[in-house]
Design an enzyme around this catalytic site. Structure first.
Site, PDB file in Angstrom:
ATOM      1  N   ARG A 163      84.025 -61.206 -45.799  1.00  0.00           N
ATOM      2  CA  ARG A 163      84.682 -62.102 -44.832  1.00  0.00           C
ATOM      3  C   ARG A 163      85.918 -61.444 -44.229  1.00  0.00           C
ATOM      4  O   ARG A 163      86.214 -61.623 -43.044  1.00  0.00           O
ATOM      5  CB  ARG A 163      85.047 -63.438 -45.474  1.00  0.00           C
ATOM      6  CG  ARG A 163      83.846 -64.285 -45.806  1.00  0.00           C
ATOM      7  CD  ARG A 163      83.067 -64.637 -44.552  1.00  0.00           C
ATOM      8  NE  ARG A 163      81.925 -65.439 -44.908  1.00  0.00           N
ATOM      9  CZ  ARG A 163      80.772 -65.429 -44.280  1.00  0.00           C
ATOM     10  NH1 ARG A 163      80.602 -64.647 -43.246  1.00  0.00           N
ATOM     11  NH2 ARG A 163      79.780 -66.177 -44.664  1.00  0.00           N
ATOM     12  N   SER A 209     100.170 -47.836 -40.185  1.00  0.00           N
ATOM     13  CA  SER A 209      99.854 -46.970 -41.313  1.00  0.00           C
ATOM     14  C   SER A 209      99.736 -47.774 -42.608  1.00  0.00           C
ATOM     15  O   SER A 209     100.435 -48.760 -42.809  1.00  0.00           O
ATOM     16  CB  SER A 209     100.953 -45.923 -41.471  1.00  0.00           C
ATOM     17  OG  SER A 209     100.750 -45.162 -42.633  1.00  0.00           O
ATOM     18  N   GLU A 247      84.525 -58.983 -41.784  1.00  0.00           N
ATOM     19  CA  GLU A 247      84.031 -59.712 -40.620  1.00  0.00           C
ATOM     20  C   GLU A 247      85.185 -60.149 -39.711  1.00  0.00           C
ATOM     21  O   GLU A 247      85.110 -60.013 -38.480  1.00  0.00           O
ATOM     22  CB  GLU A 247      83.233 -60.937 -41.083  1.00  0.00           C
ATOM     23  CG  GLU A 247      82.690 -61.791 -39.966  1.00  0.00           C
ATOM     24  CD  GLU A 247      81.955 -62.999 -40.492  1.00  0.00           C
ATOM     25  OE1 GLU A 247      80.849 -63.247 -39.994  1.00  0.00           O
ATOM     26  OE2 GLU A 247      82.488 -63.709 -41.374  1.00  0.00           O
TER      27      GLU A 247
END
Length: 71
Positions: free
Chosen positions: A13, A39, A16
């Site tokens: 998730r 970074s 995603e």
């Protein structure tokens, strides 16, 4: 060969969300800081529970040093 898609539901998730919202997050970063990257060196992260009447929410804060592109 591309990177493998995570199979753990929580990690998937997060993967995603970055796939969907990554370009949307990139735009204001570049507008605010210029061309560069966030970074993961000297990186900080915070996680907290946010109460919500429709179900508690997860808030994740990522705090990384901005590194301008070196041309």
């Amino acid at each position: 060969m591309g990177a493998a898609v995570p199979t753990d539901p929580t990690i998937y998730r997060l993967y995603e969300a970055l796939q969907v919202y990554g370009p949307t997050l990139k735009e204001p970063i570049h507008e605010e800081f210029g061309d560069g990257i966030m970074s993961a060196i000297n990186f900080r992260m915070g996680i907290k529970r946010v109460p919500d009447p429709e179900g508690d929410r997860v808030e994740i804060a990522l705090n990384g040093t901005f590194l301008p592109y070196q041309w």
